[in-house]
Structures are given as structure tokens and as C-alpha cells.
Motif scaffolding. Structure first.
Motif, PDB file in Angstrom:
ATOM      1  N   THR A  62      32.240  38.705  25.932  1.00 45.05           N
ATOM      2  CA  THR A  62      31.179  38.404  26.897  1.00 45.05           C
ATOM      3  C   THR A  62      31.228  39.366  28.077  1.00 45.05           C
ATOM      4  OG1 THR A  62      31.355  36.066  26.294  1.00 45.05           O
ATOM      5  CG2 THR A  62      30.142  36.588  28.297  1.00 45.05           C
ATOM      6  N   GLY A  63      32.435  39.661  28.557  1.00 45.43           N
ATOM      7  CA  GLY A  63      32.594  40.539  29.710  1.00 45.43           C
ATOM      8  C   GLY A  63      32.119  41.958  29.443  1.00 45.43           C
ATOM      9  N   ILE A  64      32.501  42.506  28.310  1.00 42.15           N
ATOM     10  CA  ILE A  64      32.146  43.907  28.059  1.00 42.15           C
ATOM     11  C   ILE A  64      30.641  44.072  27.837  1.00 42.15           C
ATOM     12  CG2 ILE A  64      32.490  43.906  25.544  1.00 42.15           C
ATOM     13  CD1 ILE A  64      33.882  46.677  25.984  1.00 42.15           C
ATOM     14  N   PHE A  65      30.010  43.120  27.155  1.00 36.36           N
ATOM     15  CA  PHE A  65      28.559  43.235  26.939  1.00 36.36           C
ATOM     16  C   PHE A  65      27.781  42.935  28.222  1.00 36.36           C
ATOM     17  CE2 PHE A  65      29.694  42.651  22.383  1.00 36.36           C
ATOM     18  CZ  PHE A  65      29.137  43.835  21.920  1.00 36.36           C
ATOM     19  N   THR A  66      28.310  42.032  29.036  1.00 34.20           N
ATOM     20  CA  THR A  66      27.663  41.784  30.337  1.00 34.20           C
ATOM     21  C   THR A  66      27.721  43.036  31.204  1.00 34.20           C
ATOM     22  OG1 THR A  66      28.253  39.434  30.265  1.00 34.20           O
ATOM     23  CG2 THR A  66      27.690  40.350  32.415  1.00 34.20           C
ATOM     24  N   ARG A  97      31.654  38.963  42.464  1.00 28.03           N
ATOM     25  CA  ARG A  97      31.141  37.902  43.333  1.00 28.03           C
ATOM     26  C   ARG A  97      30.501  36.755  42.552  1.00 28.03           C
ATOM     27  NH1 ARG A  97      27.977  41.087  48.245  1.00 28.03           N
ATOM     28  NH2 ARG A  97      29.828  41.911  49.323  1.00 28.03           N
ATOM     29  N   GLU A  98      29.747  37.069  41.492  1.00 33.23           N
ATOM     30  CA  GLU A  98      28.935  36.036  40.866  1.00 33.23           C
ATOM     31  C   GLU A  98      29.190  35.872  39.364  1.00 33.23           C
ATOM     32  OE1 GLU A  98      27.005  33.838  42.237  1.00 33.23           O
ATOM     33  OE2 GLU A  98      27.370  34.630  44.245  1.00 33.23           O
ATOM     34  N   LEU A  99      28.833  36.872  38.596  1.00 26.64           N
ATOM     35  CA  LEU A  99      28.799  36.691  37.148  1.00 26.64           C
ATOM     36  C   LEU A  99      30.172  36.456  36.534  1.00 26.64           C
ATOM     37  CD1 LEU A  99      26.090  39.221  35.911  1.00 26.64           C
ATOM     38  CD2 LEU A  99      25.905  36.780  36.357  1.00 26.64           C
ATOM     39  N   GLY A 100      31.208  37.066  37.095  1.00 27.17           N
ATOM     40  CA  GLY A 100      32.550  36.867  36.538  1.00 27.17           C
ATOM     41  C   GLY A 100      32.973  35.415  36.544  1.00 27.17           C
ATOM     42  N   PRO A 101      33.059  34.775  37.712  1.00 26.99           N
ATOM     43  CA  PRO A 101      33.466  33.359  37.746  1.00 26.99           C
ATOM     44  C   PRO A 101      32.519  32.436  36.984  1.00 26.99           C
ATOM     45  CG  PRO A 101      33.574  34.342  39.935  1.00 26.99           C
ATOM     46  CD  PRO A 101      32.880  35.330  39.059  1.00 26.99           C
ATOM     47  N   LEU A 158      41.452  34.337  33.640  1.00 22.04           N
ATOM     48  CA  LEU A 158      40.342  34.707  32.758  1.00 22.04           C
ATOM     49  C   LEU A 158      39.213  35.372  33.548  1.00 22.04           C
ATOM     50  CD1 LEU A 158      40.162  31.554  30.455  1.00 22.04           C
ATOM     51  CD2 LEU A 158      40.992  33.826  29.827  1.00 22.04           C
ATOM     52  N   THR A 159      38.982  34.907  34.760  1.00 22.22           N
ATOM     53  CA  THR A 159      37.962  35.531  35.605  1.00 22.22           C
ATOM     54  C   THR A 159      38.326  36.975  35.927  1.00 22.22           C
ATOM     55  OG1 THR A 159      37.370  33.394  36.588  1.00 22.22           O
ATOM     56  CG2 THR A 159      36.770  35.381  37.826  1.00 22.22           C
ATOM     57  N   ALA A 160      39.605  37.211  36.260  1.00 16.40           N
ATOM     58  CA  ALA A 160      40.056  38.576  36.539  1.00 16.40           C
ATOM     59  C   ALA A 160      39.879  39.466  35.309  1.00 16.40           C
ATOM     60  CB  ALA A 160      41.516  38.565  36.984  1.00 16.40           C
ATOM     61  N   ASP A 255      28.408  27.029  42.463  1.00 14.72           N
ATOM     62  CA  ASP A 255      28.332  28.470  42.714  1.00 14.72           C
ATOM     63  C   ASP A 255      27.433  28.747  43.916  1.00 14.72           C
ATOM     64  OD1 ASP A 255      28.556  31.324  42.146  1.00 14.72           O
ATOM     65  OD2 ASP A 255      26.492  31.164  41.467  1.00 14.72           O
ATOM     66  N   TYR A 256      26.276  28.102  43.942  1.00 16.85           N
ATOM     67  CA  TYR A 256      25.387  28.270  45.105  1.00 16.85           C
ATOM     68  C   TYR A 256      26.031  27.742  46.385  1.00 16.85           C
ATOM     69  CZ  TYR A 256      21.588  27.502  48.377  1.00 16.85           C
ATOM     70  OH  TYR A 256      20.826  27.503  49.506  1.00 16.85           O
ATOM     71  N   LEU A 257      26.649  26.555  46.293  1.00 21.35           N
ATOM     72  CA  LEU A 257      27.232  25.932  47.481  1.00 21.35           C
ATOM     73  C   LEU A 257      28.350  26.800  48.058  1.00 21.35           C
ATOM     74  CD1 LEU A 257      27.341  23.444  49.325  1.00 21.35           C
ATOM     75  CD2 LEU A 257      28.973  22.427  47.710  1.00 21.35           C
ATOM     76  N   ILE A 258      29.244  27.299  47.208  1.00 21.71           N
ATOM     77  CA  ILE A 258      30.365  28.111  47.692  1.00 21.71           C
ATOM     78  C   ILE A 258      29.860  29.439  48.241  1.00 21.71           C
ATOM     79  CG2 ILE A 258      32.491  29.289  47.010  1.00 21.71           C
ATOM     80  CD1 ILE A 258      32.824  27.095  44.866  1.00 21.71           C
TER      81      ILE A 258
END
Length: 263
Positions: A62-66, A97-101, A158-160, A255-258
Motif C-alpha cells: 500500500t505504501g509504495i503504490f501510494t 502528516r496524513e496518509l501514512g497514519p 507500521l506507520t514509520a 484524524d481531523y480532530l487531531i
């Protein structure tokens, strides 16, 4: 007719409020039991392997294609303004900032969260949880606490991994395929990302780990309390579906709230 409608509305409202309170208390009990002796280190390691290590494959893909999609879309957007050299900054900041987490949490929910909800749901309808209570074993401590500890460990890692792989995916598209200077791409990544960005992403991943584990485990744990009766295969199926959908929606909400709180 109006009285019946008001009664139905009140019943649904009380059910929603009761479910939120039950889930919140369930989370507090699970977190509390993490720190009570004896520590369940073996079970924490076992669930870390299941939530973390066994999710690495889907996270990497998912990460590499994103990252590759971000590199492709970002290039053709930035080139209109003569700023294609900023592609590294755009890809890195968007991921960190966004898509990773967010995407990490959603993918882990789909793979591990659904499994946790189904497993606890089957244990509930087969009366294994009742058997634990009969033997004076706290089912929340035995079943939920190790999972929430494992999720808190696994989600940031996993996020990192997602962030690093995604930035590499942007490098593949931007530098190797579209011809942006590799040195400029990597310089923009290191120059634009500050520690506050990384910290914000990890804060989100920690919150998501609590949300996903609590929702998925509570849905399975309280399968028998869901509306219409939760016993049988249909009840487990409904609990699993509700767990994944609710977790995904709450991930986007938090995600929006944080993001709003950190900006």
C-alpha cells in the motif's frame, strides 16, 4: 403515532449512549490491566507478531503504490507552476502528516481488526468468555489488554514503515520515471520535514491504535448485546462488519480532530 415515534427515538438514543459508555469503560479497563501484575509479556509478543509483523506485507504494498501515485499526480500538478523540484516535499509531508497514519490504520483494521472482532465474537457465542468468568479469570485482562498493548507498539512502527516506503515510491516515479534530479528530490524531503511533522504522525498512530483495538475487540466481546440478538454466525458476521466500518469512520474523525488540535 407520534408517541410511538418518540419512544422509538428515545430507545435508539439510549442504546447509542449506552454503547458508547460501555465501549469507553471497556477501553479504560483494558488499559488499566496492562499495568497489573502478572504481566502477560508472552501474549503481548504473540499479538504484536499478529498485528505488526503479519501486516508488513500489505503495508509495504500500500505504501509504495501510494507514494508512486502521489509522485505521479504531484509532478503533473507542480510542473504547471514550474515547481516540480518541490515534489519531494509534497510527497513526504503528505505521507508523514496524513496518509501514512490514516492508511496504515485502515489497512490494519481490515486485516487484523476484523480478525480480532470475529475471534472474540466466536468466543462469546461459544460461551468461552463465560467459561473464563466462571473460572474467575478476568476476560478483559486476558483477551483485550495484550491486544491493546500490542497495537500501541505496532501502529507507530507500521506507520514509520509506510512513510519510508511511500517516500521511496515517490522517488521511483519522480526521479527514475519522470526525470527529476534524485539529489533535489531527497534534499527537499530532508529540508521540508521537521520533527513536529513526525511527532504529529506518531500521535495520530497511537490514537488510532486505541480506537481500532477498542472498537474491534468491544464489538466482538459484546456480540450478544447487539440489537436483534448476537448469537450465531449472523451475529458474528454483523459484529465484524460493524467493527471495521465504525473503526474506519472514527479513524477519519480523529484524524481531523487531531489535525485541528495540532495546527
Amino acid at each position: 403515532m407520534i408517541a410511538e415515534y418518540i419512544e422509538y427515538l428515545g430507545h435508539k438514543t439510549l442504546g447509542i449512549v449506552g454503547g458508547i459508555g460501555r465501549t469507553f469503560l471497556f477501553m479504560l479497563m483494558g488499559v488499566f490491566h496492562i499495568f497489573t501484575l502478572p504481566w502477560q509479556i508472552y501474549k503481548v509478543v504473540e499479538h504484536t507478531w499478529f498485528i505488526g509483523m503479519k501486516s508488513m506485507g500489505v503495508i509495504i504494498l500500500t505504501g509504495i503504490f501510494t507514494g508512486m501515485v502521489l509522485g505521479l499526480q504531484g509532478y503533473y500538478t507542480l510542473v504547471k507552476f514550474g515547481s516540480e523540484g518541490m515534489l519531494g516535499s509534497a510527497v513526504a509531508l503528505t505521507l508523514i502528516r496524513e496518509l501514512g497514519p490514516v492508511l496504515t490504520a485502515i489497512m490494519v483494521t481490515a486485516r487484523a481488526g476484523s480478525s480480532m472482532a470475529a475471534e472474540l465474537g466466536v468466543m462469546r457465542i461459544s460461551q468461552q468468555i463465560d467459561a473464563l468468568e466462571t473460572m474467575d479469570i478476568d476476560p478483559v485482562r486476558f483477551l483485550f489488554s495484550p491486544r491493546i498493548a500490542a497495537a500501541v507498539i505496532s501502529f507507530p512502527l507500521l506507520t514509520a514503515l509506510f512513510d519510508v516506503v511511500g517516500i521511496f515510491g515517490g522517488y521511483i516515479t519522480g526521479s527514475l520515471m519522470l526525470g527529476i534530479n534524485p539529489g533535489i528530490y531527497l534534499y527537499r524531503v530532508t529540508e521540508s520535514v521537521i520533527m513536529a511533522d513526525v511527532t504529529g504522525g506518531f500521535v495520530k498512530s497511537l490514537v488510532f491504535s486505541l480506537v481500532v483495538t477498542t472498537v474491534c475487540c468491544s464489538r466482538g466481546f459484546f456480540t450478544h448485546l447487539q440489537e436483534g440478538g448476537g448469537y450465531g454466525a449472523k451475529g458474528v458476521s454483523s459484529s465484524t462488519t460493524n467493527a471495521v466500518v465504525t473503526s474506519s469512520v472514527l479513524i477519519l474523525f480523529f484524524d481531523y480532530l487531531i489535525t485541528w488540535l495540532l495546527l
